[in-house]
Motif scaffolding. Structure first.
Motif, PDB file in Angstrom:
ATOM      1  N   GLU A   1       2.983   8.706   1.361  1.00 52.15           N
ATOM      2  CA  GLU A   1       3.200   8.774  -0.084  1.00 52.15           C
ATOM      3  C   GLU A   1       4.360   9.688  -0.443  1.00 52.15           C
ATOM      4  O   GLU A   1       4.552  10.733   0.172  1.00 52.15           O
TER       5      GLU A   1
ATOM      6  N   THR B   1       6.601  10.845  -4.316  1.00 48.61           N
ATOM      7  CA  THR B   1       6.631  10.781  -5.770  1.00 48.61           C
ATOM      8  C   THR B   1       8.071  10.616  -6.205  1.00 48.61           C
ATOM      9  O   THR B   1       8.953  11.297  -5.685  1.00 48.61           O
TER      10      THR B   1
ATOM     11  N   MET C   1       6.222   8.077 -10.391  1.00 55.45           N
ATOM     12  CA  MET C   1       5.513   7.029  -9.677  1.00 55.45           C
ATOM     13  C   MET C   1       5.078   7.577  -8.335  1.00 55.45           C
ATOM     14  O   MET C   1       5.866   8.234  -7.649  1.00 55.45           O
ATOM     15  N   ARG C   2       3.851   7.296  -7.946  1.00 55.17           N
ATOM     16  CA  ARG C   2       3.392   7.590  -6.593  1.00 55.17           C
ATOM     17  C   ARG C   2       3.625   6.301  -5.820  1.00 55.17           C
ATOM     18  O   ARG C   2       3.202   5.228  -6.233  1.00 55.17           O
TER      19      ARG C   2
ATOM     20  N   LYS D   1       1.975   2.775  -6.056  1.00 60.51           N
ATOM     21  CA  LYS D   1       0.532   3.030  -6.047  1.00 60.51           C
ATOM     22  C   LYS D   1       0.019   3.390  -7.424  1.00 60.51           C
ATOM     23  O   LYS D   1      -1.054   2.952  -7.822  1.00 60.51           O
ATOM     24  N   ALA D   2       0.761   4.236  -8.159  1.00 58.61           N
ATOM     25  CA  ALA D   2       0.251   4.701  -9.454  1.00 58.61           C
ATOM     26  C   ALA D   2       1.380   5.228 -10.322  1.00 58.61           C
ATOM     27  O   ALA D   2       2.396   5.708  -9.824  1.00 58.61           O
TER      28      ALA D   2
ATOM     29  N   TYR E   1       2.193   8.090 -13.142  1.00 56.72           N
ATOM     30  CA  TYR E   1       1.683   9.386 -13.594  1.00 56.72           C
ATOM     31  C   TYR E   1       2.449   9.884 -14.808  1.00 56.72           C
ATOM     32  O   TYR E   1       3.667   9.738 -14.894  1.00 56.72           O
TER      33      TYR E   1
ATOM     34  N   ALA F   1      -2.887  10.480 -13.769  1.00 57.24           N
ATOM     35  CA  ALA F   1      -2.640   9.084 -13.408  1.00 57.24           C
ATOM     36  C   ALA F   1      -2.986   8.191 -14.600  1.00 57.24           C
ATOM     37  O   ALA F   1      -4.101   8.233 -15.116  1.00 57.24           O
TER      38      ALA F   1
ATOM     39  N   TYR G   1      -2.120   4.636 -14.601  1.00 57.01           N
ATOM     40  CA  TYR G   1      -2.482   3.348 -14.014  1.00 57.01           C
ATOM     41  C   TYR G   1      -2.381   3.459 -12.501  1.00 57.01           C
ATOM     42  O   TYR G   1      -1.451   4.052 -11.982  1.00 57.01           O
ATOM     43  N   SER G   2      -3.346   2.836 -11.825  1.00 57.78           N
ATOM     44  CA  SER G   2      -3.312   2.791 -10.360  1.00 57.78           C
ATOM     45  C   SER G   2      -3.406   1.338  -9.915  1.00 57.78           C
ATOM     46  O   SER G   2      -4.112   0.542 -10.539  1.00 57.78           O
ATOM     47  N   GLU G   3      -2.703   1.019  -8.854  1.00 52.77           N
ATOM     48  CA  GLU G   3      -2.733  -0.327  -8.289  1.00 52.77           C
ATOM     49  C   GLU G   3      -3.959  -0.457  -7.381  1.00 52.77           C
ATOM     50  O   GLU G   3      -4.162   0.382  -6.495  1.00 52.77           O
TER      51      GLU G   3
END
Length: 193
Positions: free
Chosen positions: A38, A40, A165-166, A178-179, A181, A186, A188-190
């Motif tokens: 991961e 950011t 974005m993560r 992934k998400a 922020y 967070a 929204y998360s995928e």
């Protein structure tokens, strides 16, 4: 075997191939989201609507413009398409965004990534000029789909607040969002599937 039976067998085989292809694509994306390293990335706004898929937030990143002085591989000839770019990033701590430390054109930078470093694969459609200061790179992370009606609101916030974005990055440098922020929250998360 009569022609009707042959047709049924052929249809069954075609259906299995299609199901296999879809399952492979879903598994590939899910495994990258689950197992990828991961990072950011700090976002910047663009525009929100796709008639087929709904609202999205179009994004650019701090790392979308790669300074030419960070390129550590051979450079293209004048007016040649830049093409594949591998951007070496240093991960930020916590929710701090990753920073560009090096880049390679056509291949990753020679040395192995150090601790907290990762190579992200992108593409540049720029044509090389010796007087370039930076090149524009896209990573396939420039759209993030959100529930209908949320795209415009998020884009308005992008000018006022700091979004990140993560992103999950695989061993080959391919990435998936992934998400989204807002600061450390967070929004929204995928899902994996």
């Amino acid at each position: 075997m009569n022609s009707r039976s042959k047709l049924l067998v052929a249809a069954f085989v075609v259906a299995l191939v299609q199901i296999g292809f879809l399952a492979s694509a879903i598994y590939s994306r899910a495994s990258l989201l689950r197992d990828g390293q991961e990072i950011t990335l700090r976002t910047a706004p663009v525009d929100p609507r796709d008639l087929l898929r709904g609202d999205y937030v179009a994004l650019s990143y701090d790392i979308s413009r790669v300074p030419v002085d960070h390129i550590q591989t051979a450079r293209p000839r004048d007016n040649e398409l830049v093409g594949t770019v591998y951007v070496r990033l240093k991960r930020g701590k916590g929710h701090a965004p990753a920073q560009i430390i090096a880049a390679g054109l056509g291949a990753p930078v020679n040395q192995t990534p150090g601790e907290n470093e990762i190579d992200l694969k992108g593409t540049s459609l720029d044509r090389w000029q010796d007087d370039l200061d930076s090149i524009n790179v896209q990573y396939g992370l420039e759209r993030f789909y959100v529930p209908e009606g949320d795209g415009r609101e998020i884009e308005q916030w992008l000018g006022e607040r700091q979004f990140t974005m993560r992103v999950a990055v695989g061993e080959t440098g391919d990435a998936q969002i992934k998400a989204l922020y807002d600061g450390e929250t967070a929004l929204y998360s995928e899902p994996l599937y």
